[in-house]
Scaffold this motif. Structure first.
Motif, PDB file in Angstrom:
ATOM      1  N   ASP A  54       0.825  -1.186   0.022  1.00  0.00           N
ATOM      2  CA  ASP A  54      -0.037   0.426   0.267  1.00  0.00           C
ATOM      3  C   ASP A  54       1.143   1.039  -0.420  1.00  0.00           C
ATOM      4  O   ASP A  54       1.660   1.333   0.700  1.00  0.00           O
ATOM      5  N   MET A  55       0.671   2.711  -0.273  1.00  0.00           N
ATOM      6  CA  MET A  55       0.833   3.835  -0.361  1.00  0.00           C
ATOM      7  C   MET A  55       1.039   4.783   0.873  1.00  0.00           C
ATOM      8  O   MET A  55       1.732   4.995   0.803  1.00  0.00           O
ATOM      9  N   MET A  56       0.086   4.409   0.998  1.00  0.00           N
ATOM     10  CA  MET A  56      -0.647   5.404   2.057  1.00  0.00           C
ATOM     11  C   MET A  56      -0.816   5.144   3.319  1.00  0.00           C
ATOM     12  O   MET A  56      -1.563   4.288   3.601  1.00  0.00           O
ATOM     13  N   LEU A  57       0.437   4.522   4.163  1.00  0.00           N
ATOM     14  CA  LEU A  57       1.238   3.749   5.600  1.00  0.00           C
ATOM     15  C   LEU A  57       1.073   4.952   6.338  1.00  0.00           C
ATOM     16  O   LEU A  57       1.482   6.111   6.441  1.00  0.00           O
ATOM     17  N   PRO A  58       0.488   4.523   7.392  1.00  0.00           N
ATOM     18  CA  PRO A  58       1.204   5.837   8.404  1.00  0.00           C
ATOM     19  C   PRO A  58       2.747   5.312   9.223  1.00  0.00           C
ATOM     20  O   PRO A  58       3.339   4.446   8.637  1.00  0.00           O
ATOM     21  N   GLY A  59       3.320   6.432  10.237  1.00  0.00           N
ATOM     22  CA  GLY A  59       4.934   6.471   9.671  1.00  0.00           C
ATOM     23  C   GLY A  59       5.542   6.513   8.111  1.00  0.00           C
ATOM     24  O   GLY A  59       5.025   7.429   8.115  1.00  0.00           O
ATOM     25  N   ILE A  60       6.717   5.636   7.635  1.00  0.00           N
ATOM     26  CA  ILE A  60       7.409   6.125   6.407  1.00  0.00           C
ATOM     27  C   ILE A  60       5.838   5.611   5.409  1.00  0.00           C
ATOM     28  O   ILE A  60       5.719   4.302   5.929  1.00  0.00           O
ATOM     29  N   SER A  61       5.646   6.179   5.043  1.00  0.00           N
ATOM     30  CA  SER A  61       5.022   5.710   3.283  1.00  0.00           C
ATOM     31  C   SER A  61       5.457   4.849   2.550  1.00  0.00           C
ATOM     32  O   SER A  61       6.243   3.851   2.478  1.00  0.00           O
ATOM     33  N   GLY A  62       4.572   3.722   1.881  1.00  0.00           N
ATOM     34  CA  GLY A  62       4.505   3.215   1.177  1.00  0.00           C
ATOM     35  C   GLY A  62       6.502   3.161  -0.326  1.00  0.00           C
ATOM     36  O   GLY A  62       6.318   2.149  -0.355  1.00  0.00           O
ATOM     37  N   LEU A  63       5.972   4.828   0.237  1.00  0.00           N
ATOM     38  CA  LEU A  63       7.120   4.800  -1.674  1.00  0.00           C
ATOM     39  C   LEU A  63       8.955   4.648  -0.524  1.00  0.00           C
ATOM     40  O   LEU A  63       9.774   3.903  -1.310  1.00  0.00           O
ATOM     41  N   GLU A  64       8.464   5.158   0.509  1.00  0.00           N
ATOM     42  CA  GLU A  64       9.655   5.809   1.546  1.00  0.00           C
ATOM     43  C   GLU A  64      10.440   3.754   1.915  1.00  0.00           C
ATOM     44  O   GLU A  64      10.868   3.412   1.410  1.00  0.00           O
ATOM     45  N   ALA A  65       9.327   2.858   2.179  1.00  0.00           N
ATOM     46  CA  ALA A  65       9.137   1.271   2.726  1.00  0.00           C
ATOM     47  C   ALA A  65       9.712   0.397   1.192  1.00  0.00           C
ATOM     48  O   ALA A  65      11.081   0.275   1.069  1.00  0.00           O
ATOM     49  N   THR A  66       9.542   1.362   0.227  1.00  0.00           N
ATOM     50  CA  THR A  66       9.543   0.696  -1.615  1.00  0.00           C
ATOM     51  C   THR A  66      11.598   0.726  -1.840  1.00  0.00           C
ATOM     52  O   THR A  66      12.069   0.053  -1.936  1.00  0.00           O
ATOM     53  N   GLU A  67      11.392   2.208  -1.353  1.00  0.00           N
ATOM     54  CA  GLU A  67      13.067   2.688  -2.083  1.00  0.00           C
ATOM     55  C   GLU A  67      14.081   1.963  -0.172  1.00  0.00           C
ATOM     56  O   GLU A  67      14.717   1.069  -1.196  1.00  0.00           O
ATOM     57  N   GLN A  68      13.601   1.685   0.708  1.00  0.00           N
ATOM     58  CA  GLN A  68      14.431   1.205   1.881  1.00  0.00           C
ATOM     59  C   GLN A  68      14.773  -0.253   1.174  1.00  0.00           C
ATOM     60  O   GLN A  68      15.495  -0.910   1.969  1.00  0.00           O
ATOM     61  N   ILE A  69      13.180  -1.495   0.819  1.00  0.00           N
ATOM     62  CA  ILE A  69      13.310  -2.796   0.845  1.00  0.00           C
ATOM     63  C   ILE A  69      14.542  -2.811  -0.304  1.00  0.00           C
ATOM     64  O   ILE A  69      14.888  -4.037  -0.610  1.00  0.00           O
ATOM     65  N   MET A  70      14.160  -1.981  -1.295  1.00  0.00           N
ATOM     66  CA  MET A  70      14.738  -1.890  -2.715  1.00  0.00           C
ATOM     67  C   MET A  70      16.538  -1.371  -2.553  1.00  0.00           C
ATOM     68  O   MET A  70      17.341  -2.542  -3.493  1.00  0.00           O
ATOM     69  N   ALA A  71      16.806  -0.737  -1.494  1.00  0.00           N
ATOM     70  CA  ALA A  71      18.296  -0.626  -1.228  1.00  0.00           C
ATOM     71  C   ALA A  71      18.827  -1.934  -0.435  1.00  0.00           C
ATOM     72  O   ALA A  71      20.058  -1.927  -0.709  1.00  0.00           O
ATOM     73  N   SER A  72      18.205  -2.420   0.089  1.00  0.00           N
ATOM     74  CA  SER A  72      18.159  -3.268   1.389  1.00  0.00           C
ATOM     75  C   SER A  72      18.702  -5.136   0.679  1.00  0.00           C
ATOM     76  O   SER A  72      19.582  -5.529   1.168  1.00  0.00           O
ATOM     77  N   HIS A  73      16.829  -5.126   0.848  1.00  0.00           N
ATOM     78  CA  HIS A  73      16.778  -6.305   0.564  1.00  0.00           C
ATOM     79  C   HIS A  73      15.886  -6.393  -0.852  1.00  0.00           C
ATOM     80  O   HIS A  73      14.938  -7.175  -0.477  1.00  0.00           O
ATOM     81  N   PRO A  74      16.831  -6.718  -2.036  1.00  0.00           N
ATOM     82  CA  PRO A  74      15.454  -6.589  -3.029  1.00  0.00           C
ATOM     83  C   PRO A  74      14.714  -7.178  -2.921  1.00  0.00           C
ATOM     84  O   PRO A  74      14.694  -8.352  -2.380  1.00  0.00           O
ATOM     85  N   THR A  75      13.202  -7.174  -3.506  1.00  0.00           N
ATOM     86  CA  THR A  75      12.100  -8.331  -3.133  1.00  0.00           C
ATOM     87  C   THR A  75      11.062  -7.717  -4.051  1.00  0.00           C
ATOM     88  O   THR A  75      10.369  -6.124  -4.354  1.00  0.00           O
ATOM     89  N   PRO A  76      10.828  -8.612  -5.067  1.00  0.00           N
ATOM     90  CA  PRO A  76       9.243  -8.320  -6.129  1.00  0.00           C
ATOM     91  C   PRO A  76       8.637  -7.391  -5.365  1.00  0.00           C
ATOM     92  O   PRO A  76       7.799  -8.148  -4.580  1.00  0.00           O
ATOM     93  N   ILE A  77       8.000  -6.468  -5.340  1.00  0.00           N
ATOM     94  CA  ILE A  77       6.563  -5.556  -4.841  1.00  0.00           C
ATOM     95  C   ILE A  77       5.674  -5.164  -6.060  1.00  0.00           C
ATOM     96  O   ILE A  77       5.691  -4.559  -7.173  1.00  0.00           O
TER      97      ILE A  77
END
Length: 355
Positions: A54-77
């Motif tokens: 989801d994109m609209m999340l409490p705390g860090i957004s879905g976009l920020e979460a996507t960026e962090q995941i793709m930088a540290s533990h790249p996973t198909p999203i």
């Protein structure tokens, strides 16, 4: 088993997702994250095969979460998003940041009939895509980073003597990021019309905002193509195929059609490329970017056979090396390069006739 991590703060939507996945014994939900921070943490701990984001999340957004995941533990999203305009722009930013595909949330109308089956199918496909680590960028999102000047590449054919009349581009999965790089890397004074087919398998409302997003990312005049527009009057414009409409050229006019799908696609890249081959021949340039399947490969070969200069994106820079690979296998692409270097060659070809 395909291990799925659900990232969604709405209990109602999480229920929809659980119900949708339940009939498939090969899809296993390994966790549910209610905010972006937990999504990043659970990805690192659980190492799922695919994530619904989801994109609209409490705390860090879905976009920020996507960026962090793709930088540290790249996973198909797979982004599962609503058609709210603010959320749409975040969705396209997430696609440019490495998310693989997007699916609209249920709308509560007749369009929801096959939603669960489409979700399961999308997750199975997305989970098989090889994704790469993407370092996080702090660049202002209103203007995407421009690639460094590429090393010149020899040209197999001379620049068209009469100039370049049109550039035709096709892209699919991973296309938003590739298109952003391609358009940002074109020379600032570039005015040759660009016609683009980007596969976006969502509702019309969802897809329409793509032109505004791409314009904001690139600083270019991006709009949807209008039926009957003379190609010669579109200098400096980036024209997209409208949602669920083929775009092609006939008698030097841009035409739209709701004709049969090609390769299960409407708009189809082949429809555009084949028409450009017939109408412009050696005064055209064709580019086939990242995407699943084979749409565009045959059309790119037709363009090359008519004398056009043709490009395909290279495997290393593709989210999915499907469509470009098909083009390379049949000899449709004269040059196989990353998007930034494709832009440099286009700039050289379009400026050569003015020297």
């Amino acid at each position: 088993m395909t291990r799925v991590l659900i990232v969604e703060d709405s209990s109602t939507m999480r229920h929809h997702l659980r119900e949708a996945l339940a009939p498939d014994p090969e899809l296993e939900i390994v966790g549910e994250a209610l905010d972006g921070e937990r999504a990043v943490q659970m990805t690192a701990r659980l190492r799922p095969d695919v994530i619904t984001m989801d994109m609209m999340l409490p705390g860090i957004s879905g976009l920020e979460a996507t960026e962090q995941i793709m930088a540290s533990h790249p996973t198909p999203i797979l982004v599962v998003s609503s058609a709210d305009r603010q959320e749409l722009f975040s969705t396209y930013n997430a696609l440019a940041a490495g998310a693989v595909d997007v699916m609209e949330k249920p709308r509560g109308d007749d369009s929801d009939v096959n939603w669960a089956a489409r979700l399961r199918s999308s997750l199975r496909v997305v989970s098989r895509i090889r994704v790469i680590t993407r370092p996080r960028s702090r660049t202002d999102r209103r203007t995407a980073p421009v690639a460094a000047p590429p090393v010149p590449v020899p040209v197999a054919a001379p620049a068209p003597r009469g100039g370049v009349s049109v550039v035709a581009v096709g892209s699919s999965t991973g296309g938003p990021g590739a298109l952003t790089t391609l358009l940002c890397s074109l020379p600032p004074a570039f005015t040759t019309p660009v016609l683009i087919v980007q596969h976006i398998a969502t509702s019309e409302q969802f897809a329409v905002a793509f032109s505004d997003w791409l314009a904001g990312q690139t600083g270019r005049d991006v709009r949807y193509a209008a039926d009957g527009t003379p190609v010669g009057r579109t200098a400096g414009q980036i024209l997209l195929a409208p949602p669920d409409r083929h775009v092609f050229v006939r008698d030097k006019l841009i035409r739209l059609s709701d004709g049969p799908q090609r390769h299960s696609c409407r708009p189809s890249v082949d429809v555009l490329f084949e028409s450009v081959a017939e109408e412009f021949g050696p005064s055209a340039i064709g580019c086939l970017l990242t995407g699943m399947g084979r749409d565009g490969a045959a059309g790119l070969l037709q363009m090359r056979n008519k004398g056009a200069v043709t490009f395909a994106q290279d495997e290393g820079s593709c989210t999915v090396y499907g469509m470009p690979r098909e083009a390379a296998l049949i000899g449709a692409a004269q040059h196989v390069l990353p998007p930034g270097r494709i832009s440099a060659r286009i700039g050289e070809l379009t400026s050569a006739v003015h020297r």
